[in-house]
Write a protein that holds these residues in place. Structure first.
Motif, short mmCIF file in Angstrom:
data_model
loop_
_atom_site.label_atom_id
_atom_site.label_comp_id
_atom_site.label_asym_id
_atom_site.label_seq_id
_atom_site.Cartn_x
_atom_site.Cartn_y
_atom_site.Cartn_z
N ASP A 505 0.87 -1.17 0.00
CA ASP A 505 0.00 0.00 0.00
C ASP A 505 0.90 1.22 0.00
N ASN A 507 0.21 4.34 -0.62
CA ASN A 507 -0.32 5.54 0.02
C ASN A 507 0.00 5.55 1.51
N LEU A 508 -0.12 4.39 2.15
CA LEU A 508 0.18 4.29 3.58
C LEU A 508 1.64 3.97 3.85
N LYS A 509 2.41 3.69 2.78
CA LYS A 509 3.81 3.29 2.90
C LYS A 509 3.95 2.04 3.76
N LEU A 510 3.05 1.09 3.50
CA LEU A 510 3.14 -0.23 4.11
C LEU A 510 3.34 -1.24 2.99
N SER A 531 -1.26 12.27 9.21
CA SER A 531 -1.61 11.27 8.20
C SER A 531 -1.91 9.93 8.82
N SER A 532 -1.47 9.74 10.07
CA SER A 532 -1.71 8.46 10.73
C SER A 532 -2.75 8.59 11.84
N HIS A 535 -8.85 6.63 12.97
CA HIS A 535 -10.10 6.68 12.19
C HIS A 535 -11.26 6.98 13.14
N ARG A 568 5.27 4.33 13.66
CA ARG A 568 4.08 4.86 12.98
C ARG A 568 2.86 4.15 13.54
N LEU A 570 -1.43 3.52 12.94
CA LEU A 570 -2.57 3.61 12.04
C LEU A 570 -3.76 2.91 12.68
N ARG A 574 -7.84 1.06 8.65
CA ARG A 574 -7.15 1.54 7.45
C ARG A 574 -6.10 0.56 6.93
N LEU A 575 -5.89 -0.52 7.65
CA LEU A 575 -4.81 -1.44 7.26
C LEU A 575 -5.13 -2.14 5.94
#
Length: 665
Positions: A505, A507-510, A531-532, A535, A568, A570, A574-575
């Motif tokens: 991903d 966008n999430l840099k995962l 950004s993190s 939710h 980080r 999240l 969102r994962l």
């Protein structure tokens, strides 16, 4: 072929529905119902899905696909020669170099066009670059640098790390293979110092990459540690980068596209590209990487040629190294090899001489240029002469199953052990003590860094993903045992749940292989606006979660380590795709290392149980490994090798002459 036979192909698992429909499409495109074309198309689709680059018709010819049933005869693949002659009569099948859906080469290998093109392009790159020597090398500076960065330690035999460094500096392509603890990344850090010196003040653009996020993180750590141990000009050492990325991030993923931002029309801005864990790189990705290399750039591949091949099609590193076949390393032709490589007073390694002699000179003349680009590091700095893990890994690598079993049963070797695999219903109680010993410290730690460090000390590796001994079921057993011991609270999300990302991903840099922990987010207010940030649905997780002390509800977040600074975080919602990872498959463990490993094999033989899988699982352990299995299954696995059908090895190492004269008019 009757409709019933077609249905049976899928029903009996010979091919899957996708393979079947692809074959139907090809036969409709050719305007025929010829069984030979249908089977060829179905089998090449099937084999590509199983990790092969092509389908070897010589292997499949005459093979029984379906047994006789209800008075109908068995369904057999056609005779080899007749099959090839039939296929070449259709316009949907062409010889190498033609733009057709299927490509049939002179050895009877049938390709999907895209995979033939990948293989052809990669082979052409390797043949071209392996024959290129770097111009303008300052030989005096190189000789001096080899002495400084690779001091002689009095060990017998050639210094293979020094040899690898000399090859990397003098050639455009260098492949460095070696098992765990042989110093591949340490060698590369020193190679980079030599290359920076050769640049003579010019900024050297260096890219470090690996196939997965986990492997990239380990490469960063290893290069950083090696940098700190280097002694030399601070400006040279400072020019060695520490940041590594995944290959996908390096090349620049385009959403919804199999292509990358960087390609032959928009190459990377790099003078040197180094790829670690190259055995995990599949054919398509490796080809896209070499397409993106700018003219004149060096490519250095690091990996263990004896490990498992990539999950996707191809066994690129194994094919490049011609794994399983002995070769002579002759050294770069223009080198004073004795002086450069520290061999003045040493004898050549038996069966692997390091210089041309009267006996080996004819072999050198016949050997392809790639033979001068591959160096295998032999000396293990992690596993000494008395190491059980080292001896076990060598026995497995060489296919000596009986020797490997004897080693694991030797009470004098405390770092390896064998245990008979219990029946599936007895697996949970048999695992209980090991699970509690392996994961209690991790779950009782408080700080994130302490938890991650403790978690990386122990892992259960499974040969299979599914089944009673597979990673999915074993993770369920682990969670049940930990819940019974009140170390975790059952549920989808709970404090301490370790997760592994299984898709990239950007966008999430995962990235695939990244590992994190689910923990109470005790600082949600600080995350607001970032950004993190958590939710809005975090309250749903708070309702089913408890804080570290188990007293009050607390929202949960997924925490992932970073190279520097705090982790980080999240919200779980969102994962990207992920899975619990107390246990993981051996395939997923590539690029990782643990202090202690418990390797669970299957209770029966399987094509997935191979020598490479055993070797990869065993060598993930730094301190101790226990293997649970059935002796007949282990012996069979030690003999069974990964067989990936491709023409890359022939294209690099051997001249392929067509087998059939006039196959295509």
């Amino acid at each position: 072929m009757s409709k019933q036979d077609l249905d049976r192909l899928v029903r009996c698992g010979v091919v899957n529905a996708l393979d079947f429909q692809f074959a139907r499409f090809i036969t409709r495109l050719a305007g025929t119902e010829d069984v030979s074309l249908f089977l060829g198309a179905a089998l090449v689709s099937r084999d590509t899905g199983r990790g092969h680059v092509c389908c070897d018709l010589g292997v499949e010819a005459g093979k029984e696909l379906l047994p006789a049933e209800s008075g109908t005869p068995p369904l057999l693949c056609p005779d080899f020669t007749a099959w090839c002659k039939s296929l070449q009569s259709y316009p949907v099948v062409g010889p190498p170099g033609t733009y057709c859906p299927l490509v049939l080469d002179g050895k009877g290998r049938l390709y999907l066009y895209r995979y033939w093109e990948y293989e052809n392009d990669l082979a052409a790159f390797i043949r071209r670059c392996s024959g290129e020597e770097v111009e303008g090398v300052d030989t005096a500076l190189l000789r001096s640098g080899l002495e400084r960065y690779f001091p002689r330690d009095g060990a017998d035999g050639p210094d293979w790390q020094r040899i690898a460094a000399a090859v990397a500096v003098t050639r455009k392509l260098c492949i460095i293979s070696g098992g765990p603890g042989t110093g591949k990344t340490t060698t590369v850090a020193r190679i980079l110092a030599l290359l920076v010196e050769q640049a003579a003040g010019r900024k050297l653009r260096i890219a470090l990459a690996a196939p997965t996020g986990k492997a990239a993180a380990r490469l960063e750590e290893a290069i950083g540690n090696a940098r700190r141990r280097l002694h030399g000009d601070p400006a040279v050492i400072d020019a060695i980068p520490e940041e590594a990325s995944t290959l996908h991030r390096l090349l620049g993923t385009l959403p919804g596209s199999p292509y990358f931002r960087h390609d032959s029309g928009n190459p990377l801005t790099a003078d040197v590209v180094i790829v670690d864990e190259a055995s995990m790189v599949d054919l398509a990705l490796m080809t896209k990487l070499v397409h993106a290399l700018p003219a004149g750039a060096r490519l250095i591949l690091l990996g263990d040629k004896d490990q498992l091949a990539s999950v996707e099609a191809g066994a690129v590193l194994g094919d490049i190294c011609d794994t399983g076949n002995p070769h002579v390393f002759h050294g770069p032709a223009d080198m004073d090899i004795d002086t450069y490589m520290g061999l003045e007073n040493s004898n050549p390694v038996p069966h692997y001489p390091t210089r041309d002699t009267d006996e080996t000179a004819p072999m050198a003349a016949r050997a392809p240029a790639i033979a001068r680009c591959i160096v295998e590091l032999r000396r293990s700095y992690r596993f000494g002469g008395k190491s059980g893990i080292g001896a076990l890994s060598r026995a497995v690598r060489d296919g000596r199953g009986e020797r490997a079993l004897a080693l694991m049963k030797d009470d004098l070797l405390q770092d390896i052990a064998w245990q008979d695999l219990p029946e599936s219903e007895a697996l949970a109680p048999a695992l209980r003590a090991g699970i509690l010993n392996g994961f209690t410290a991790f779950l009782e730690a408080e700080a994130f860094s302490e938890m991650m460090a403790a978690f990386e000390k122990f892992r259960i590796l499974c040969a299979m993903r599914q089944g009673p001994y597979g990673a999915v079921q074993v993770n369920r057993l682990v969670e049940a045992i930990l819940a019974e011991a009140r170390l975790i609270q059952p549920g989808q999300w709970y404090r301490g749940r370790p997760i592994m990302i299984t898709t990239n991903d950007y966008n999430l840099k995962l990235f695939n292989g990244d590992i994190g922990l689910i923990l109470p987010d005790i600082r949600p207010s600080e995350a607001a606006g970032s950004s993190s940030a958590l939710h809005p649905a975090q309250d749903a997780y708070a309702a089913i979660s408890k804080s570290a002390g188990g007293e009050s509800p607390s929202p949960l977040a997924a925490f992932f380590p970073t190279a520097e600074g705090p982790p980080r975080r999240l919200p779980p919602a969102r994962l990207p795709a992920h899975e619990t990872v107390y246990a993981m498959t051996v395939h997923k463990s590539q690029g990782s290392e643990f202090d202690e490993v418990l390797l669970l094999l299957s209770d029966r033989e399987s094509p997935l149980l191979t020598r490479e899988l055993l070797y990869t699982g065993i060598t993930r352990a730094r301190v101790r490994v226990g293997v649970w299995g059935r002796e007949p299954v282990f012996r069979a696995a030690a003999v069974n090798r990964v067989q990936r059908t491709s023409g890359l090895r022939d294209a690099i190492w051997r001249i392929c002459e067509p087998t059939f004269e006039g196959m295509h008019p």
